[in-house]
Design an enzyme around this catalytic site. Structure first.
Site, PDB file in Angstrom:
ATOM      1  N   GLU A 283       0.831  -1.208   0.000  1.00 48.22           N
ATOM      2  CA  GLU A 283       0.000   0.000   0.000  1.00 48.22           C
ATOM      3  C   GLU A 283       0.865   1.257   0.000  1.00 48.22           C
ATOM      4  O   GLU A 283       0.509   2.279  -0.611  1.00 48.22           O
ATOM      5  CB  GLU A 283      -0.928  -0.004   1.214  1.00 48.22           C
ATOM      6  CG  GLU A 283      -1.981  -1.114   1.190  1.00 48.22           C
ATOM      7  CD  GLU A 283      -2.844  -1.067  -0.051  1.00 48.22           C
ATOM      8  OE1 GLU A 283      -3.358   0.022  -0.377  1.00 48.22           O
ATOM      9  OE2 GLU A 283      -3.002  -2.106  -0.705  1.00 48.22           O
TER      10      GLU A 283
ATOM     11  N   TRP B 278     -16.321  11.570 -12.296  1.00 48.47           N
ATOM     12  CA  TRP B 278     -15.412  11.223 -11.207  1.00 48.47           C
ATOM     13  C   TRP B 278     -14.707  12.448 -10.631  1.00 48.47           C
ATOM     14  O   TRP B 278     -14.330  12.467  -9.456  1.00 48.47           O
ATOM     15  CB  TRP B 278     -14.372  10.193 -11.682  1.00 48.47           C
ATOM     16  CG  TRP B 278     -13.521  10.650 -12.833  1.00 48.47           C
ATOM     17  CD1 TRP B 278     -13.761  10.464 -14.155  1.00 48.47           C
ATOM     18  CD2 TRP B 278     -12.279  11.373 -12.761  1.00 48.47           C
ATOM     19  NE1 TRP B 278     -12.764  11.028 -14.919  1.00 48.47           N
ATOM     20  CE2 TRP B 278     -11.838  11.584 -14.092  1.00 48.47           C
ATOM     21  CE3 TRP B 278     -11.502  11.858 -11.708  1.00 48.47           C
ATOM     22  CZ2 TRP B 278     -10.650  12.258 -14.384  1.00 48.47           C
ATOM     23  CZ3 TRP B 278     -10.312  12.531 -11.997  1.00 48.47           C
ATOM     24  CH2 TRP B 278      -9.894  12.729 -13.323  1.00 48.47           C
TER      25      TRP B 278
ATOM     26  N   TRP C 215      -9.445   7.702  -7.694  1.00 43.42           N
ATOM     27  CA  TRP C 215     -10.703   7.982  -8.392  1.00 43.42           C
ATOM     28  C   TRP C 215     -10.643   7.516  -9.843  1.00 43.42           C
ATOM     29  O   TRP C 215     -11.603   6.948 -10.367  1.00 43.42           O
ATOM     30  CB  TRP C 215     -11.047   9.469  -8.313  1.00 43.42           C
ATOM     31  CG  TRP C 215     -11.796   9.794  -7.071  1.00 43.42           C
ATOM     32  CD1 TRP C 215     -11.285  10.221  -5.873  1.00 43.42           C
ATOM     33  CD2 TRP C 215     -13.209   9.673  -6.882  1.00 43.42           C
ATOM     34  NE1 TRP C 215     -12.289  10.363  -4.952  1.00 43.42           N
ATOM     35  CE2 TRP C 215     -13.482  10.049  -5.541  1.00 43.42           C
ATOM     36  CE3 TRP C 215     -14.269   9.301  -7.696  1.00 43.42           C
ATOM     37  CZ2 TRP C 215     -14.778  10.051  -5.013  1.00 43.42           C
ATOM     38  CZ3 TRP C 215     -15.559   9.298  -7.180  1.00 43.42           C
ATOM     39  CH2 TRP C 215     -15.796   9.674  -5.852  1.00 43.42           C
TER      40      TRP C 215
ATOM     41  N   TRP D   8     -21.732  12.142 -19.014  1.00 41.75           N
ATOM     42  CA  TRP D   8     -22.191  12.029 -17.627  1.00 41.75           C
ATOM     43  C   TRP D   8     -23.582  12.611 -17.448  1.00 41.75           C
ATOM     44  O   TRP D   8     -23.956  13.570 -18.131  1.00 41.75           O
ATOM     45  CB  TRP D   8     -21.224  12.766 -16.694  1.00 41.75           C
ATOM     46  CG  TRP D   8     -19.789  12.364 -16.800  1.00 41.75           C
ATOM     47  CD1 TRP D   8     -18.781  13.064 -17.390  1.00 41.75           C
ATOM     48  CD2 TRP D   8     -19.204  11.143 -16.314  1.00 41.75           C
ATOM     49  NE1 TRP D   8     -17.598  12.378 -17.299  1.00 41.75           N
ATOM     50  CE2 TRP D   8     -17.832  11.186 -16.642  1.00 41.75           C
ATOM     51  CE3 TRP D   8     -19.706  10.027 -15.652  1.00 41.75           C
ATOM     52  CZ2 TRP D   8     -16.945  10.156 -16.314  1.00 41.75           C
ATOM     53  CZ3 TRP D   8     -18.830   9.005 -15.311  1.00 41.75           C
ATOM     54  CH2 TRP D   8     -17.471   9.066 -15.647  1.00 41.75           C
TER      55      TRP D   8
ATOM     56  N   TRP E  55       1.932   1.800  -3.509  1.00 41.58           N
ATOM     57  CA  TRP E  55       0.874   2.431  -4.314  1.00 41.58           C
ATOM     58  C   TRP E  55       0.953   3.950  -4.186  1.00 41.58           C
ATOM     59  O   TRP E  55       0.742   4.685  -5.160  1.00 41.58           O
ATOM     60  CB  TRP E  55      -0.506   1.940  -3.867  1.00 41.58           C
ATOM     61  CG  TRP E  55      -0.992   0.731  -4.586  1.00 41.58           C
ATOM     62  CD1 TRP E  55      -1.020  -0.557  -4.122  1.00 41.58           C
ATOM     63  CD2 TRP E  55      -1.533   0.677  -5.917  1.00 41.58           C
ATOM     64  NE1 TRP E  55      -1.538  -1.403  -5.074  1.00 41.58           N
ATOM     65  CE2 TRP E  55      -1.861  -0.679  -6.190  1.00 41.58           C
ATOM     66  CE3 TRP E  55      -1.762   1.627  -6.900  1.00 41.58           C
ATOM     67  CZ2 TRP E  55      -2.410  -1.085  -7.403  1.00 41.58           C
ATOM     68  CZ3 TRP E  55      -2.318   1.218  -8.108  1.00 41.58           C
ATOM     69  CH2 TRP E  55      -2.624  -0.111  -8.343  1.00 41.58           C
TER      70      TRP E  55
END
Length: 480
Positions: free
Chosen positions: A275, A359, A382, A306, A278
């Site tokens: 993590e 998003w 996101w 959208w 990342w």
């Protein structure tokens, strides 16, 4: 005698602070002193960029750092204004020879620092990342776009140990009576957020997770996806502001890996280190591809039609969608400034895939409210959920909030904590309260549509809709 400015940005700590140690060496060589400076940059505090809780968390940590500095015969100087103007003015006032700061890799910071370095003696040093983004590239010099090869490259480079961490200095000589603004007097309630301010607290939290016995890090791989279990480190707000050294976090993970007893414990420690990698991956992506802040990383997803219904968006923001896990997570965010990572993925998927809201709307809301709102990680997360980013989830992956709720909060502990309207709803209906008949709703004290909202959208319909929209968008891109 000339002095040195230690310009603090996202390194609000004394332990393992390369910028501080570099400033001390520079001041000693010049026979001068160190000026710890924090600048309130209007460009970063404009409008609705920060929630009150996030601003208050920063203020509380500045106050804590100031106390720590005073214990070393120093203090924090606060100035407001454009950094270039503030630094030039203070340099003239205090006969400054050099300005030392930790390098920041956001697009704004890179542009800002380059302009300042052209006019003032600014020296940037490492510390915010373990490895500079320019180093984390393929053999041909091209940046990575996929996490797995990136992580292999990252793991192949030298790893820090506790012995590599810089100690807190015994003394920081600082000129007396430098004009300073008061630290922002914003009320911060750690009982509400769950995050006490200060470096000592941050390091203790890391130790309790990764070093103390028994170490929760060894169960991380098993429990990390369950928001109802306190199974994560929750150090991200401290890493974001540099209250905690990223290198110390990596050293803690490495130490835990080496001390693990058996495959299960090792898997937990390695998953947590993963993590952290990342975080480096997303920072590196943004460094090489700054346009990702403004539009989808993948061109095929830049023209998705959208729906962007404002009422749906407001229901999502306030935690009133009618889907218990979504609402619990969003209420946790606006109350504490933090959200469990599994919940972040599920709420993001619901906004983008089920409600078909851009998003970027969700990215902005998270960035405004999260205490750990790292620009690169937030954007990367996101875009991963939306399927628009590098190494993203495929567009057809749509998290079902009911299925996820039953799997990761089976007894409804998390839901009942953050959605008290549902506290007396029977376990059978907690994840789908709209399925209760009128008598059950009355008995549970939760009338759907009155005490708690009915679902704002049908999951089956919204899944089919988004798959069709994405498919048509990518097909159109393919024939252009």
């Amino acid at each position: 005698m000339t002095n040195t400015i230690w310009w603090l940005r996202r390194d609000l700590r004394l332990f393992d602070n390369l910028a501080l140690h570099t400033a001390l060496k520079e001041a000693d060589a010049q026979g001068g002193k160190v000026i710890p400076l924090f600048i309130i940059d209007p460009a970063l505090w404009r409008g609705k960029r920060l929630s009150t809780s996030r601003s208050a968390f920063l203020a509380a940590n500045l106050a804590s750092l100031d106390k720590d500095l005073q214990n070393l015969d120093s203090y924090l100087v606060i100035r407001t204004g454009k950094p270039a103007h503030v630094l030039a003015k203070l340099s003239a006032e205090q006969q400054v020879h050099k300005i030392i700061a930790q390098e920041d890799f956001t697009p704004y910071a890179i542009k800002r620092d380059a302009a300042i370095a052209h006019e003032l003696p600014l020296e940037l040093v490492g510390g915010g990342m373990l490895h500079h983004p320019a180093v984390l590239v393929k053999a041909d010099g091209e940046p990575y776009k996929v996490f797995t090869p990136f992580s292999k490259r990252w793991l192949s480079l030298p790893m820090p140990s506790y012995a590599d961490l810089l100690p807190i200095p015994d003394h920081i000589p600082t000129p007396a009576h430098i004009a300073s603004e008061p630290i922002m007097t914003l009320h911060y309630n750690p009982l509400r957020t769950g995050f006490l301010p200060g470096e000592k607290v941050a390091r203790k939290r890391l130790s309790m997770f990764a070093a103390d016995s028994p170490s929760p890090i060894y169960q991380y791989d098993e429990v990390r996806d369950h928001p109802n279990i306190n199974g994560t480190s929750q150090i991200s707000p401290y890493l974001h502001l540099g209250i905690l050294s990223f290198k110390e976090a990596v050293a803690s993970a490495q130490s835990a890996i080496h001390q693990a007893q058996g495959k299960q414990e090792r898997a937990g420690a390695e998953k947590w280190l993963n993590e952290l990698i990342w975080r480096e991956f997303y920072n590196t992506i943004l460094y090489h591809f700054p346009y990702a802040l403004k539009r989808a990383f993948k061109p095929a997803y830049r023209d998705i039609p959208w729906v962007n219904d404002p009422e749906d968006f407001e229901a999502w923001k306030s935690g009133n969608t009618g889907y218990p896990l979504i609402d619990a997570a969003m209420r946790q965010l606006i109350t504490t400034g933090w959200m469990h990572n599994r919940a972040r993925m599920i709420t993001a998927s619901f906004l983008v895939k089920n409600l078909l809201v851009n998003w970027q709307w969700g990215e902005s809301w998270f960035m405004q409210n999260l205490l750990d709102g790292n620009l690169a990680a937030n954007n990367g997360g996101w875009q991963w959920v939306a399927g628009t980013g590098t190494d993203a989830a495929p567009y057809f992956r749509v998290f079902n909030p009911v299925t996820q709720s039953k799997k990761f909060d089976p007894e409804g502990t998390y839901i009942r904590r953050w959605v008290p309207e549902l506290k007396d709803v029977p376990d059978k209906y907690l994840h789908t309260p709209w399925k209760m008949d009128a008598a059950m709703q009355k008995e549970a004290g939760c009338q759907i549509g009155l005490d708690y909202p009915a679902p704002i959208i049908d999951l089956k319909f919204s899944r089919e809709r988004v798959l069709d929209v994405y498919k048509r968008s990518t097909s159109t891109e393919g024939i252009r």
